[in-house]
Motif scaffolding. Structure first.
Motif, PDB file in Angstrom:
ATOM      1  N   ALA A  14       0.828  -1.206   0.000  1.00  0.00           N
ATOM      2  CA  ALA A  14       0.000   0.000   0.000  1.00  0.00           C
ATOM      3  C   ALA A  14       0.862   1.256   0.000  1.00  0.00           C
ATOM      4  CB  ALA A  14      -0.934  -0.005   1.210  1.00  0.00           C
ATOM      5  N   ALA A  15       1.961   1.237   0.755  1.00  0.00           N
ATOM      6  CA  ALA A  15       2.850   2.406   0.789  1.00  0.00           C
ATOM      7  C   ALA A  15       3.477   2.652  -0.584  1.00  0.00           C
ATOM      8  CB  ALA A  15       3.940   2.187   1.841  1.00  0.00           C
ATOM      9  N   SER A  16       3.865   1.571  -1.264  1.00  0.00           N
ATOM     10  CA  SER A  16       4.451   1.722  -2.599  1.00  0.00           C
ATOM     11  C   SER A  16       3.413   2.226  -3.589  1.00  0.00           C
ATOM     12  CB  SER A  16       5.026   0.381  -3.068  1.00  0.00           C
ATOM     13  OG  SER A  16       6.101  -0.025  -2.232  1.00  0.00           O
ATOM     14  N   LEU A  17       2.160   1.749  -3.457  1.00  0.00           N
ATOM     15  CA  LEU A  17       1.084   2.249  -4.315  1.00  0.00           C
ATOM     16  C   LEU A  17       0.849   3.735  -4.063  1.00  0.00           C
ATOM     17  CD1 LEU A  17      -1.259   1.780  -6.309  1.00  0.00           C
ATOM     18  CD2 LEU A  17      -2.683   1.170  -4.341  1.00  0.00           C
ATOM     19  N   HIS A  18       0.861   4.133  -2.806  1.00  0.00           N
ATOM     20  CA  HIS A  18       0.686   5.543  -2.436  1.00  0.00           C
ATOM     21  C   HIS A  18       1.722   6.418  -3.142  1.00  0.00           C
ATOM     22  CE1 HIS A  18       1.846   8.599   0.937  1.00  0.00           C
ATOM     23  NE2 HIS A  18       1.278   9.215  -0.073  1.00  0.00           N
ATOM     24  N   HIS A  19       2.979   6.037  -3.073  1.00  0.00           N
ATOM     25  CA  HIS A  19       4.034   6.850  -3.679  1.00  0.00           C
ATOM     26  C   HIS A  19       3.916   6.872  -5.199  1.00  0.00           C
ATOM     27  CE1 HIS A  19       5.823   7.507   0.177  1.00  0.00           C
ATOM     28  NE2 HIS A  19       6.122   6.232   0.361  1.00  0.00           N
ATOM     29  N   ALA A  20       3.554   5.734  -5.794  1.00  0.00           N
ATOM     30  CA  ALA A  20       3.402   5.689  -7.253  1.00  0.00           C
ATOM     31  C   ALA A  20       2.271   6.602  -7.711  1.00  0.00           C
ATOM     32  CB  ALA A  20       3.157   4.248  -7.703  1.00  0.00           C
ATOM     33  N   ALA A 200      -2.173   4.354   7.314  1.00  0.00           N
ATOM     34  CA  ALA A 200      -1.588   5.048   6.173  1.00  0.00           C
ATOM     35  C   ALA A 200      -2.053   6.502   6.122  1.00  0.00           C
ATOM     36  CB  ALA A 200      -1.955   4.328   4.880  1.00  0.00           C
ATOM     37  N   ALA A 201      -3.352   6.727   6.324  1.00  0.00           N
ATOM     38  CA  ALA A 201      -3.877   8.091   6.302  1.00  0.00           C
ATOM     39  C   ALA A 201      -3.329   8.910   7.470  1.00  0.00           C
ATOM     40  CB  ALA A 201      -5.400   8.064   6.339  1.00  0.00           C
ATOM     41  N   THR A 202      -3.211   8.282   8.639  1.00  0.00           N
ATOM     42  CA  THR A 202      -2.701   8.982   9.825  1.00  0.00           C
ATOM     43  C   THR A 202      -1.263   9.437   9.615  1.00  0.00           C
ATOM     44  OG1 THR A 202      -4.149   7.681  11.263  1.00  0.00           O
ATOM     45  CG2 THR A 202      -2.277   8.787  12.293  1.00  0.00           C
ATOM     46  N   LEU A 203      -0.436   8.567   9.039  1.00  0.00           N
ATOM     47  CA  LEU A 203       0.957   8.933   8.787  1.00  0.00           C
ATOM     48  C   LEU A 203       1.050  10.082   7.791  1.00  0.00           C
ATOM     49  CD1 LEU A 203       2.631   5.397   8.634  1.00  0.00           C
ATOM     50  CD2 LEU A 203       2.751   7.070  10.490  1.00  0.00           C
ATOM     51  N   ALA A 204       0.163  10.077   6.798  1.00  0.00           N
ATOM     52  CA  ALA A 204       0.161  11.183   5.833  1.00  0.00           C
ATOM     53  C   ALA A 204      -0.246  12.497   6.507  1.00  0.00           C
ATOM     54  CB  ALA A 204      -0.781  10.860   4.679  1.00  0.00           C
ATOM     55  N   ILE A 205      -1.230  12.433   7.400  1.00  0.00           N
ATOM     56  CA  ILE A 205      -1.644  13.624   8.152  1.00  0.00           C
ATOM     57  C   ILE A 205      -0.491  14.137   9.006  1.00  0.00           C
ATOM     58  CG2 ILE A 205      -3.176  14.462   9.979  1.00  0.00           C
ATOM     59  CD1 ILE A 205      -5.253  12.440   8.931  1.00  0.00           C
ATOM     60  N   GLN A 206       0.192  13.216   9.659  1.00  0.00           N
ATOM     61  CA  GLN A 206       1.320  13.600  10.507  1.00  0.00           C
ATOM     62  C   GLN A 206       2.394  14.312   9.698  1.00  0.00           C
ATOM     63  OE1 GLN A 206       2.994  10.351  12.732  1.00  0.00           O
ATOM     64  NE2 GLN A 206       4.874  11.459  13.197  1.00  0.00           N
ATOM     65  N   ALA A 265      -9.579  -2.537  -0.019  1.00  0.00           N
ATOM     66  CA  ALA A 265      -9.587  -1.963   1.337  1.00  0.00           C
ATOM     67  C   ALA A 265      -8.235  -1.352   1.668  1.00  0.00           C
ATOM     68  CB  ALA A 265      -9.959  -3.031   2.355  1.00  0.00           C
ATOM     69  N   ALA A 266      -7.159  -2.068   1.339  1.00  0.00           N
ATOM     70  CA  ALA A 266      -5.823  -1.513   1.569  1.00  0.00           C
ATOM     71  C   ALA A 266      -5.551  -0.344   0.630  1.00  0.00           C
ATOM     72  CB  ALA A 266      -4.768  -2.608   1.381  1.00  0.00           C
ATOM     73  N   GLY A 267      -6.103  -0.426  -0.584  1.00  0.00           N
ATOM     74  CA  GLY A 267      -5.909   0.654  -1.543  1.00  0.00           C
ATOM     75  C   GLY A 267      -6.562   1.952  -1.117  1.00  0.00           C
ATOM     76  N   VAL A 268      -7.639   1.865  -0.345  1.00  0.00           N
ATOM     77  CA  VAL A 268      -8.293   3.078   0.162  1.00  0.00           C
ATOM     78  C   VAL A 268      -7.319   3.877   1.029  1.00  0.00           C
ATOM     79  CG1 VAL A 268     -10.106   3.948   1.704  1.00  0.00           C
ATOM     80  CG2 VAL A 268     -10.640   2.201   0.003  1.00  0.00           C
ATOM     81  N   GLY A 269      -6.551   3.177   1.864  1.00  0.00           N
ATOM     82  CA  GLY A 269      -5.561   3.871   2.689  1.00  0.00           C
ATOM     83  C   GLY A 269      -4.543   4.612   1.845  1.00  0.00           C
TER      84      GLY A 269
END
Length: 358
Positions: A14-20, A200-206, A265-269
């Motif tokens: 999920a983290a790698s998808l987020h960055h991509a 994942a969302a919490t870390l992005a907010i932080q 579900a993981a992709g939503v994060g």
């Protein structure tokens, strides 16, 4: 313990998808994510059904469970390489460790369970043969470029072979899995994956707060994200799953369909994290792409939960129509100025409809 260690792999994917997605590489990122997630999901699913039928819980059994945990941690460590360098070597090694442990478990079941020997032998042979194919793919990749269409075709062929193994193994004999146990394990993994989305969302907010970018847009995404994940949880557990698991004929589509449920579900994060990156001016994408990063996985989650998890309960026609209609409306939200809050409102309306119909 087993599920939590597997979620380490989910988190990496999920983290790698987020960055991509945040960098504007949606196509390559999505393909890589689905490939990596298949390996994680399939290894988890195979052991889950085996454990429901043969949960001896003695020392050899626990040691082989630990071997699979080591395998998924190796796989997780290889996820960044797969996304950044298209190097699937470490992922293939971790997957091989997990699958060979399953061959050992099925071989032991064949030796000690005379009644289920034929089925167990088929599982051991099928998993072993397909694993040879994965290792051969890795060897061929050293001399032939498998990054493009050819590599994807080979992957799909081997993944399809993996899906066929249980159908072949249990064609004439069903393993003695327990419906309530299977439903509970799938429910627990769903909870863990949804928790990963929150993380994942919490870390992005932080990250946004640390950079002094606490804006109204960030807070809007954060609060809406909580509602979205809460709504997904509510909808998944609206009806109990175990009454659906009456035979392999109904259980196989239900179990296989969870690939889309878990991955979305993981992709939503990842999507929420991208939206927060966009709100804090970190992402290199436009507003539509940022909104679609959350809207698409939410819509897939709604459709897959409806199709494999709710529709078989023979719910009312109104409820059956509400899920695909809501999914279509969710997909349209990136065309609006506030896609994430609108998705949250749509999920609130859907949960209210579901509760009325229950």
């Amino acid at each position: 313990m087993f599920d939590l260690c597997f979620v380490v792999g989910v988190a990496q994917a999920a983290a790698s998808l987020h960055h991509a997605l945040a960098e504007g590489h949606a196509g390559a990122g999505l393909i890589g994510y689905l490939m990596v997630f298949f390996a994680i999901w399939w290894a988890w699913m195979n052991f889950t059904w085996f454990a429901s039928a043969y949960d001896t819980d003695d020392v050899p059994y626990r040691v082989l469970v630990m071997v699979q945990i080591v395998g998924v941690l190796i796989l997780a460590a290889g996820v960044p390489r797969a996304f950044e360098d298209k190097d699937f070597g470490l992922i293939t090694l971790g997957y091989a460790v997990m699958r060979l442990a399953m061959v050992a478990l099925w071989s032991r079941a064949a030796r000690e369970d005379a009644a289920g020997r034929a089925c167990a032998v088929r599982y051991a042979i099928g998993i072993g043969v397909v694993q040879v194919g994965w290792l051969a793919r890795l060897g061929v990749a050293q001399v032939v470029d498998l990054d493009g269409v050819l590599g994807l075709v080979v992957f799909v062929a081997l993944a399809g072979a993996e899906l066929v193994v249980p159908l072949w193994a249990e064609r004439h004999q069903q393993t003695t899995w327990h419906p309530r146990h299977i439903a509970e394990r799938y429910g627990l993994f769903t909870l863990i994956v949804l928790g990963e989305s929150v993380l994942a969302a919490t870390l992005a907010i932080q990250t946004g707060l640390d950079r002094g970018l606490a804006t109204a847009a960030l807070l809007s995404v954060a609060l809406s994200g909580v509602v979205i994940v809460f709504g997904m949880w509510w909808l998944y557990f609206a009806w109990e799953a175990h009454p659906l698991l009456t035979s392999n004929r109904t259980s196989f589509p239900w179990g296989y369909g969870h690939y889309l449920i878990f991955s979305s579900a993981a992709g939503v994060g990842a999507g929420l994290a991208v939206s927060i990156d966009y709100a804090t001016h970190i992402a290199h994408i436009n507003a539509f792409a940022a909104g679609a990063s959350t809207a698409v996985p939410v819509a897939i989650f709604l459709l897959s939960v409806w199709f494999v998890h709710i529709r078989p309960h023979q719910v009312s026609r109104r409820t059956n129509l509400t899920f695909p209609i809501t999914a279509a409306l969710v997909l349209a939200t990136p065309l609006t100025p506030l896609p994430i809050p609108l998705i949250a409102l749509l999920l609130i309306a859907l949960t209210a409809t579901v509760e009325t119909a229950r």
